[in-house]
Motif scaffolding. Structure first.
Motif, PDB file in Angstrom:
ATOM      1  N   GLY A 190      71.470 -12.102  51.383  1.00  0.00           N
ATOM      2  CA  GLY A 190      72.969 -11.722  50.908  1.00  0.00           C
ATOM      3  C   GLY A 190      72.805 -10.221  50.378  1.00  0.00           C
ATOM      4  N   LEU A 191      71.724  -9.711  49.821  1.00  0.00           N
ATOM      5  CA  LEU A 191      71.734  -8.262  49.362  1.00  0.00           C
ATOM      6  C   LEU A 191      71.558  -7.403  50.522  1.00  0.00           C
ATOM      7  CD1 LEU A 191      71.488  -6.397  47.123  1.00  0.00           C
ATOM      8  CD2 LEU A 191      69.326  -6.793  46.935  1.00  0.00           C
ATOM      9  N   VAL A 192      70.893  -8.010  51.853  1.00  0.00           N
ATOM     10  CA  VAL A 192      70.956  -7.156  52.872  1.00  0.00           C
ATOM     11  C   VAL A 192      72.282  -6.889  53.533  1.00  0.00           C
ATOM     12  CG1 VAL A 192      69.739  -6.872  55.132  1.00  0.00           C
ATOM     13  CG2 VAL A 192      68.548  -7.831  53.328  1.00  0.00           C
ATOM     14  N   GLU A 193      73.064  -8.006  53.410  1.00  0.00           N
ATOM     15  CA  GLU A 193      74.322  -7.916  54.333  1.00  0.00           C
ATOM     16  C   GLU A 193      75.155  -7.065  53.109  1.00  0.00           C
ATOM     17  OE1 GLU A 193      75.716 -11.889  55.005  1.00  0.00           O
ATOM     18  OE2 GLU A 193      74.002 -12.414  56.217  1.00  0.00           O
ATOM     19  N   LEU A 194      75.021  -7.247  52.053  1.00  0.00           N
ATOM     20  CA  LEU A 194      75.787  -6.885  51.227  1.00  0.00           C
ATOM     21  C   LEU A 194      75.693  -4.977  51.127  1.00  0.00           C
ATOM     22  CD1 LEU A 194      77.973  -6.349  48.816  1.00  0.00           C
ATOM     23  CD2 LEU A 194      76.103  -6.706  47.188  1.00  0.00           C
ATOM     24  N   THR A 195      74.368  -4.679  51.333  1.00  0.00           N
ATOM     25  CA  THR A 195      74.051  -3.125  51.562  1.00  0.00           C
ATOM     26  C   THR A 195      74.601  -2.764  53.053  1.00  0.00           C
ATOM     27  OG1 THR A 195      71.987  -3.789  50.589  1.00  0.00           O
ATOM     28  CG2 THR A 195      71.970  -1.777  52.007  1.00  0.00           C
ATOM     29  N   ASP A 196      74.716  -3.375  53.812  1.00  0.00           N
ATOM     30  CA  ASP A 196      75.357  -3.076  55.099  1.00  0.00           C
ATOM     31  C   ASP A 196      76.660  -2.843  55.071  1.00  0.00           C
ATOM     32  OD1 ASP A 196      72.927  -2.828  56.391  1.00  0.00           O
ATOM     33  OD2 ASP A 196      72.700  -4.530  57.034  1.00  0.00           O
ATOM     34  N   ALA A 197      77.232  -3.914  54.238  1.00  0.00           N
ATOM     35  CA  ALA A 197      78.800  -3.919  54.356  1.00  0.00           C
ATOM     36  C   ALA A 197      79.463  -2.960  53.238  1.00  0.00           C
ATOM     37  CB  ALA A 197      79.232  -5.428  53.745  1.00  0.00           C
ATOM     38  N   ILE A 198      78.641  -2.287  52.308  1.00  0.00           N
ATOM     39  CA  ILE A 198      79.216  -1.512  51.569  1.00  0.00           C
ATOM     40  C   ILE A 198      79.092  -0.061  52.260  1.00  0.00           C
ATOM     41  CG2 ILE A 198      78.624  -0.318  49.350  1.00  0.00           C
ATOM     42  CD1 ILE A 198      78.002  -2.651  48.011  1.00  0.00           C
ATOM     43  N   GLY A 199      78.380   0.148  53.290  1.00  0.00           N
ATOM     44  CA  GLY A 199      78.137   1.514  53.811  1.00  0.00           C
ATOM     45  C   GLY A 199      76.614   2.007  54.040  1.00  0.00           C
ATOM     46  N   SER A 200      75.819   1.436  53.292  1.00  0.00           N
ATOM     47  CA  SER A 200      74.518   1.922  53.091  1.00  0.00           C
ATOM     48  C   SER A 200      73.848   1.290  54.298  1.00  0.00           C
ATOM     49  CB  SER A 200      73.841   1.678  51.930  1.00  0.00           C
ATOM     50  OG  SER A 200      74.422   2.128  50.808  1.00  0.00           O
ATOM     51  N   HIS A 201      72.557   1.597  54.549  1.00  0.00           N
ATOM     52  CA  HIS A 201      71.944   1.551  55.801  1.00  0.00           C
ATOM     53  C   HIS A 201      70.731   0.539  55.294  1.00  0.00           C
ATOM     54  CE1 HIS A 201      69.831   1.066  59.501  1.00  0.00           C
ATOM     55  NE2 HIS A 201      68.549   1.861  59.060  1.00  0.00           N
ATOM     56  N   SER A 202      70.499  -0.808  55.620  1.00  0.00           N
ATOM     57  CA  SER A 202      69.399  -1.523  55.101  1.00  0.00           C
ATOM     58  C   SER A 202      67.987  -1.381  56.051  1.00  0.00           C
ATOM     59  CB  SER A 202      69.650  -3.020  54.885  1.00  0.00           C
ATOM     60  OG  SER A 202      69.974  -3.597  56.402  1.00  0.00           O
ATOM     61  N   LEU A 203      67.064  -1.248  55.712  1.00  0.00           N
ATOM     62  CA  LEU A 203      65.933  -1.178  56.493  1.00  0.00           C
ATOM     63  C   LEU A 203      64.827  -2.332  56.073  1.00  0.00           C
ATOM     64  CD1 LEU A 203      63.881   0.308  58.577  1.00  0.00           C
ATOM     65  CD2 LEU A 203      62.962   1.805  56.467  1.00  0.00           C
ATOM     66  N   ILE A 204      64.482  -3.244  56.990  1.00  0.00           N
ATOM     67  CA  ILE A 204      63.388  -4.284  56.795  1.00  0.00           C
ATOM     68  C   ILE A 204      61.921  -3.902  57.219  1.00  0.00           C
ATOM     69  CG2 ILE A 204      62.986  -6.743  57.302  1.00  0.00           C
ATOM     70  CD1 ILE A 204      65.465  -6.344  56.096  1.00  0.00           C
ATOM     71  N   VAL A 205      61.224  -3.578  56.189  1.00  0.00           N
ATOM     72  CA  VAL A 205      59.796  -3.064  56.423  1.00  0.00           C
ATOM     73  C   VAL A 205      58.889  -4.249  56.616  1.00  0.00           C
ATOM     74  CG1 VAL A 205      57.936  -1.904  55.180  1.00  0.00           C
ATOM     75  CG2 VAL A 205      60.616  -1.007  54.902  1.00  0.00           C
ATOM     76  N   ARG A 206      58.504  -4.216  57.916  1.00  0.00           N
ATOM     77  CA  ARG A 206      57.344  -5.447  58.326  1.00  0.00           C
ATOM     78  C   ARG A 206      55.896  -4.554  58.478  1.00  0.00           C
ATOM     79  NH1 ARG A 206      58.874 -10.263  60.889  1.00  0.00           N
ATOM     80  NH2 ARG A 206      61.240 -10.726  60.811  1.00  0.00           N
ATOM     81  N   ASP A 207      56.074  -3.303  58.816  1.00  0.00           N
ATOM     82  CA  ASP A 207      54.845  -2.384  58.935  1.00  0.00           C
ATOM     83  C   ASP A 207      54.613  -1.789  57.969  1.00  0.00           C
ATOM     84  OD1 ASP A 207      53.076  -0.787  60.097  1.00  0.00           O
ATOM     85  OD2 ASP A 207      53.928  -0.299  61.994  1.00  0.00           O
TER      86      ASP A 207
END
Length: 407
Positions: free
Chosen positions: A59-76
């Motif tokens: 939900g925090l990832v979706e909230l980040t994108d919805a507000i206008g920020s860019h979410s980055l999922i770090v696997r590497d």
């Protein structure tokens, strides 16, 4: 036996089909073991950025994108040095040394560590949702911080620690103590941090480690899916993220939760990737050729030999085996001595009228200069042998006696 009874139970085509399906299934099983971790969806009711359960942070990832920020999922792990705010969600069994290496790779960029709070398990009817079992014991909540903040601790309701003294007015306070409508609360205590966020009772909700831009959020209900379901808590949680972020990008770490790409480089996966892939293909091709060689017969089958071979040599060998098995080899000494005398007489062209002692004396005179004992003495030794070693000694002497008269 009839011809019908001699037919094999399976036709060759059926056997080939079974073997082919088994080989393909086994190869697919190995590929899934090797490459399944990078493709995991993360819907496992755990506390990380891919989880849609109550203690997850999708939900925090979706909230980040919805507000206008860019979410980055770090696997590497190579992306850990990003200048964006990195949100790390360790679990109660996370490795403290791994977290220390992660912070070292951050190179001074802001990092928010959200401590675990809930002990959950997946729901039986929906594995993506979590069922709350209990709160994590305090030592488990800070287990991942033992290398970077050994003096930091947590306190849970009912609180056992006293409230810290009033802090300066610059420290922000939550409007209410019950985050996300939860009665169970978790706060920071101990040493080694500077308070950054307090509840209305003056207890520390978030602190900054002294000497580094690392922030520790004690209560995950301020940011997880369960907390964001409450609009007031969601507003407070995003205010914390916005205050700590220095860029328009928010990074969510998954390496601490077992989704790191470098962690997936197992030996099984390496054999399916360059530079080992050609070697693997050569081994598979060799196995296919070996299987083809074993499945298809080249040339006529070898005829089975006789169980007991024919001929005089076989009879002699069988007799010798019987003597050896019965441990009676020394009983053939007299026969060997007589055979030696007959062969010597035949080779020296002894007169046919001679026999017995007369023939023995004749043969002894034929080899007078050889210095051998008389034949009668040698024959007596062979006949009187009591074991195999004595028989061998007597046989060598008889052979030498014969050779000295026939060469």
């Amino acid at each position: 036996m009839s011809a019908t009874a001699e037919q094999p139970p399976f036709r060759p085509r059926t056997v080939l089909l079974i073997v082919g399906v088994a080989v393909i299934a086994f190869a697919g099983f190995l590929l899934l073991i090797a490459f399944a971790p990078p493709f995991q969806g993360g819907h496992d009711a755990r506390g990380h950025a891919l989880s849609t359960s109550g203690n997850g942070y999708a939900g925090l990832v979706e909230l980040t994108d919805a507000i206008g920020s860019h979410s980055l999922i770090v696997r590497d792990t190579d992306l850990l040095g990003s200048s964006a705010l990195l949100i790390v969600t360790p679990e109660y069994d996370s490795d403290g040394a791994q977290l220390a290496r992660l912070l070292a790779a951050r190179a001074g960029h802001p990092t928010l560590i959200v401590l675990p709070k809930w002990l959950t398990r997946p729901m039986p009817d929906n594995r993506e949702w979590s069922l709350k079992v209990n709160t994590i014991w305090p030592e488990g909540a800070i287990a991942a911080l033992d290398k970077i903040a050994p003096k930091l601790a947590v306190d849970q309701t009912p609180f056992r620690k006293t409230v810290i003294p009033p802090q300066p007015a610059a420290i922000p306070r939550l409007a209410r103590a019950a985050i996300g409508g939860q009665r169970e609360q978790q706060r920071l205590v101990g040493m080694g941090f500077t308070p950054m966020l307090l509840d209305r009772d003056g207890r520390v909700v978030m602190g900054k480690l002294i000497g580094r831009p690392v922030y520790v959020l004690a209560d995950p209900d301020l940011l997880n899916n369960q907390g964001l379901a409450d609009p007031w808590t969601a507003r407070q949680g995003w205010q914390v993220i916005d205050d700590l972020s220095t860029t328009n990008e928010i990074a969510f770490d998954l390496t601490m939760n077992g989704f790191a790409k470098q962690a997936d480089k197992s030996p099984l996966r390496l054999i399916f990737q360059p530079p080992f892939l050609p070697v693997t293909l050569c081994i598979v091709l060799a196995a296919l050729l070996a299987g083809l060689h074993g499945a298809v017969r080249f040339g006529a089958p070898i005829a089975a030999g006789r169980a007991i071979a024919m001929g005089k040599r076989t009879l002699v060998d069988n007799a010798a085996m019987l003597f050896r098995a019965a441990r009676r080899e020394h009983r053939v000494g007299a026969a060997y001595a007589a055979l030696t005398r007959d062969l010597t007489a035949q080779a020296t062209h002894a007169p046919a009228r001679l026999s017995g002692e007369a023939l023995d004396h004749y043969l002894d005179r034929a080899g007078r200069n050889a210095g051998d004992p008389p034949y009668a003495t040698l024959a007596w030794r062979a006949e009187a042998a009591e074991d195999r070693d004595q028989l061998l000694g007597a046989a060598r002497a008889l052979y030498r006696w014969r050779r000295n008269r026939t060469r």
